[in-house]
Design a protein around this motif. Structure first.
Motif, PDB file in Angstrom:
ATOM      1  N   SER A 134     -21.956 -30.870  -5.290  1.00 37.41           N
ATOM      2  CA  SER A 134     -20.961 -31.801  -4.775  1.00 37.41           C
ATOM      3  C   SER A 134     -21.606 -32.697  -3.729  1.00 37.41           C
ATOM      4  N   VAL A 135     -20.965 -33.827  -3.486  1.00 40.39           N
ATOM      5  CA  VAL A 135     -21.391 -34.767  -2.449  1.00 40.39           C
ATOM      6  C   VAL A 135     -20.179 -35.038  -1.565  1.00 40.39           C
ATOM      7  N   TRP A 136     -20.340 -34.804  -0.265  1.00 41.55           N
ATOM      8  CA  TRP A 136     -19.232 -34.911   0.668  1.00 41.55           C
ATOM      9  C   TRP A 136     -19.452 -36.081   1.624  1.00 41.55           C
ATOM     10  N   ILE A 137     -18.370 -36.776   1.929  1.00 44.89           N
ATOM     11  CA  ILE A 137     -18.411 -37.975   2.754  1.00 44.89           C
ATOM     12  C   ILE A 137     -17.676 -37.714   4.063  1.00 44.89           C
ATOM     13  N   ALA A 138     -18.335 -37.962   5.171  1.00 45.72           N
ATOM     14  CA  ALA A 138     -17.719 -37.772   6.479  1.00 45.72           C
ATOM     15  C   ALA A 138     -17.020 -39.046   6.943  1.00 45.72           C
ATOM     16  N   ASP A 139     -16.135 -38.888   7.906  1.00 42.17           N
ATOM     17  CA  ASP A 139     -15.408 -40.024   8.485  1.00 42.17           C
ATOM     18  C   ASP A 139     -15.814 -40.128   9.956  1.00 42.17           C
ATOM     19  N   VAL A 140     -17.078 -40.520  10.172  1.00 41.02           N
ATOM     20  CA  VAL A 140     -17.581 -40.630  11.543  1.00 41.02           C
ATOM     21  C   VAL A 140     -18.066 -42.025  11.896  1.00 41.02           C
ATOM     22  N   ARG A 141     -18.331 -42.857  10.878  1.00 42.08           N
ATOM     23  CA  ARG A 141     -18.816 -44.207  11.156  1.00 42.08           C
ATOM     24  C   ARG A 141     -18.338 -45.208  10.099  1.00 42.08           C
ATOM     25  N   ARG A 142     -18.486 -44.869   8.823  1.00 42.85           N
ATOM     26  CA  ARG A 142     -18.123 -45.769   7.726  1.00 42.85           C
ATOM     27  C   ARG A 142     -16.744 -45.413   7.180  1.00 42.85           C
ATOM     28  N   GLU A 143     -16.190 -46.314   6.346  1.00 47.60           N
ATOM     29  CA  GLU A 143     -14.907 -46.061   5.701  1.00 47.60           C
ATOM     30  C   GLU A 143     -15.139 -45.033   4.583  1.00 47.60           C
ATOM     31  N   PRO A 144     -14.567 -43.837   4.705  1.00 43.97           N
ATOM     32  CA  PRO A 144     -14.956 -42.763   3.787  1.00 43.97           C
ATOM     33  C   PRO A 144     -14.528 -42.988   2.345  1.00 43.97           C
ATOM     34  N   PHE A 145     -13.431 -43.707   2.104  1.00 44.15           N
ATOM     35  CA  PHE A 145     -13.005 -43.921   0.730  1.00 44.15           C
ATOM     36  C   PHE A 145     -13.886 -44.952   0.025  1.00 44.15           C
ATOM     37  N   LEU A 146     -14.323 -45.973   0.738  1.00 48.77           N
ATOM     38  CA  LEU A 146     -15.272 -46.912   0.145  1.00 48.77           C
ATOM     39  C   LEU A 146     -16.607 -46.228  -0.130  1.00 48.77           C
ATOM     40  N   THR A 147     -17.061 -45.400   0.803  1.00 47.18           N
ATOM     41  CA  THR A 147     -18.311 -44.670   0.599  1.00 47.18           C
ATOM     42  C   THR A 147     -18.188 -43.712  -0.576  1.00 47.18           C
ATOM     43  N   SER A 148     -17.020 -43.091  -0.724  1.00 48.16           N
ATOM     44  CA  SER A 148     -16.791 -42.207  -1.875  1.00 48.16           C
ATOM     45  C   SER A 148     -16.887 -42.980  -3.186  1.00 48.16           C
ATOM     46  N   ALA A 149     -16.343 -44.193  -3.212  1.00 48.88           N
ATOM     47  CA  ALA A 149     -16.432 -45.010  -4.417  1.00 48.88           C
ATOM     48  C   ALA A 149     -17.890 -45.299  -4.779  1.00 48.88           C
ATOM     49  N   THR A 169     -19.044 -33.408  -8.063  1.00 50.02           N
ATOM     50  CA  THR A 169     -17.799 -33.670  -7.363  1.00 50.02           C
ATOM     51  C   THR A 169     -18.099 -34.506  -6.133  1.00 50.02           C
ATOM     52  N   VAL A 170     -17.249 -35.471  -5.838  1.00 51.18           N
ATOM     53  CA  VAL A 170     -17.373 -36.291  -4.637  1.00 51.18           C
ATOM     54  C   VAL A 170     -16.076 -36.146  -3.844  1.00 51.18           C
ATOM     55  N   GLY A 171     -16.210 -35.857  -2.567  1.00 53.21           N
ATOM     56  CA  GLY A 171     -15.005 -35.676  -1.770  1.00 53.21           C
ATOM     57  C   GLY A 171     -15.203 -36.081  -0.329  1.00 53.21           C
ATOM     58  N   THR A 172     -14.100 -36.249   0.383  1.00 52.11           N
ATOM     59  CA  THR A 172     -14.140 -36.546   1.812  1.00 52.11           C
ATOM     60  C   THR A 172     -14.079 -35.234   2.587  1.00 52.11           C
ATOM     61  N   ASP A 173     -15.015 -35.042   3.468  1.00 49.06           N
ATOM     62  CA  ASP A 173     -15.046 -33.840   4.318  1.00 49.06           C
ATOM     63  C   ASP A 173     -15.333 -34.263   5.756  1.00 49.06           C
ATOM     64  N   VAL A 174     -14.286 -34.708   6.425  1.00 47.96           N
ATOM     65  CA  VAL A 174     -12.961 -35.016   5.905  1.00 47.96           C
ATOM     66  C   VAL A 174     -12.552 -36.399   6.400  1.00 47.96           C
ATOM     67  N   ALA A 175     -11.577 -37.011   5.709  1.00 48.18           N
ATOM     68  CA  ALA A 175     -11.001 -38.269   6.175  1.00 48.18           C
ATOM     69  C   ALA A 175      -9.944 -37.969   7.235  1.00 48.18           C
ATOM     70  N   VAL A 176      -9.886 -38.794   8.262  1.00 46.76           N
ATOM     71  CA  VAL A 176      -8.897 -38.600   9.322  1.00 46.76           C
ATOM     72  C   VAL A 176      -7.529 -39.037   8.794  1.00 46.76           C
ATOM     73  N   ALA A 177      -6.614 -38.112   8.726  1.00 44.40           N
ATOM     74  CA  ALA A 177      -5.315 -38.408   8.130  1.00 44.40           C
ATOM     75  C   ALA A 177      -4.498 -39.375   8.972  1.00 44.40           C
ATOM     76  N   PHE A 178      -4.375 -39.088  10.264  1.00 40.72           N
ATOM     77  CA  PHE A 178      -3.387 -39.801  11.065  1.00 40.72           C
ATOM     78  C   PHE A 178      -3.789 -41.223  11.424  1.00 40.72           C
ATOM     79  N   SER A 179      -4.994 -41.628  11.087  1.00 39.83           N
ATOM     80  CA  SER A 179      -5.371 -43.031  11.265  1.00 39.83           C
ATOM     81  C   SER A 179      -4.898 -43.889  10.098  1.00 39.83           C
ATOM     82  N   ARG A 180      -4.342 -43.246   9.061  1.00 39.33           N
ATOM     83  CA  ARG A 180      -3.881 -43.929   7.854  1.00 39.33           C
ATOM     84  C   ARG A 180      -2.496 -43.407   7.492  1.00 39.33           C
TER      85      ARG A 180
END
Length: 329
Positions: free
Chosen positions: A32-47, A57-68
């Motif tokens: 799997s490949v996991w994308i952090a939400d520390v600097r870049r937009e994690p959903f664009l990076t996941s794409a 598998t590609v996933g966000t680990d983890v995207a910040v929920a309450f900012s969206r």
């Protein structure tokens, strides 16, 4: 037996870098490949990672929920799942309150209850997208028109949803409503087994379901000193229970006092000498041994690299060394 470890991309990577590194990870045998939400937009990076791969598998680990909003998160995850032919995992976390405010300018009261409602809202949006109609009315969120442009998306891939947590209250929410639990690297085997596993079971019992699997990330560094420095960034009052429950109460007092006095090197020294071997870290040369140790406590292992004290080029170089180590495992 746990599946082969996955990897977390360095937090500073651009979308083009994410494409290259995700492809290299797949070729190295990562699960799997996991994308952090520390600097870049994690959903664009996941794409970008999905575009460059075909199996992992590609996933966000983890995207910040309450900012969206939950509707915006649901839309992004839905489209990523379709784009990746079912290979996307949505991982969400609340983030510590002061950091949420300083990073995004938003506040969220009652985070555990709010995140539970957030997940239900996301799932309701997905159900509406599949059927072409629906709505959600919850304690915190009301989404009355999730399908703004008419039409049903069916068939469409199912999206696993993981929740992150450090304290037992948030972890129990994951046990109740999530498909997986994303543990924090600031964790010990004792804390995972005695506190988090029990909290997951309590939450699962409320929903009359089995406890979800645990994803455990390990931060891989070249030496103990760099790993200890990374761990100082997580030694905050909200997380000190991890140390307290692991027999490290005196150490927690010393580390937090040193950080409060801006003696970060002293805090890192205490962590390196007295705490590091229990935390979710691995020196590169000892990686196979650390993966075996943590595989006895977690269902899936993810390997990532420090972001504190390393520039982007150094993070990428270390990440590639981690991939080479993974190939040999």
């Amino acid at each position: 037996m746990s599946p082969r470890p996955g990897v977390g991309l360095p937090g500073t990577v651009t979308m083009r870098e994410a494409e290259r590194l995700a492809a290299e990870a797949e070729n190295a045998g990562a699960s799997s490949v996991w994308i952090a939400d520390v600097r870049r937009e994690p959903f664009l990076t996941s794409a970008a990672a999905l575009r460059a791969t075909t199996r992992v598998t590609v996933g966000t680990d983890v995207a910040v929920a309450f900012s969206r909003s939950p509707a915006a998160t649901a839309q992004a995850a839905w489209d990523l799942a379709g784009y990746g032919n079912g290979r996307f995992v949505l991982g969400l976390g609340s983030q510590v309150g002061p950091t949420l405010l300083s990073r995004f300018g938003v506040e969220a009261d009652r985070p555990a209850a709010r995140l539970r409602d957030y997940v239900l809202a996301v799932r309701a949006c997905w159900d509406a997208y599949r059927k072409g109609r629906g709505r959600y009315e919850g304690e915190f969120y009301a989404i009355r028109q999730p399908v703004f442009s008419p039409g049903a998306d069916d068939p469409w891939p199912t999206i696993p949803l993981y929740l992150a947590g450090v304290n037992p209250v948030m972890t129990a929410v994951a046990g109740e409503v999530a498909d997986g639990f994303a543990a924090h690297t600031f964790c010990t085997p004792t804390y995972l087994d005695r506190i988090l596993r029990r909290a997951l079971a309590r939450g699962a019992a409320r929903a009359n379901r089995s406890a979800p699997p645990v994803l455990m990330p390990l931060v891989v560094g070249r030496d103990r000193a760099s790993l200890a420095l990374q761990m100082t960034t997580y030694t905050v009052p909200a997380y000190r229970r991890v140390l307290d429950e692991s027999g490290l109460r005196d150490e927690a007092d010393g580390i937090l006092a040193a950080i409060a006095d801006r003696r970060r090197n002293e805090a890192a020294r205490i962590i390196e000498e007295r705490c590091l071997d229990q935390l979710g870290v691995a020196v590169l040369d000892d990686l196979p041994e650390r993966v075996r140790l943590w595989s006895a406590h977690a269902d899936v292992i993810g390997l990532t690299v420090p972001w504190y004290g390393l520039d982007g080029a150094a993070q990428i170089a270390l990440f590639r060394d981690v991939l080479r180590a993974l190939e040999r495992m």
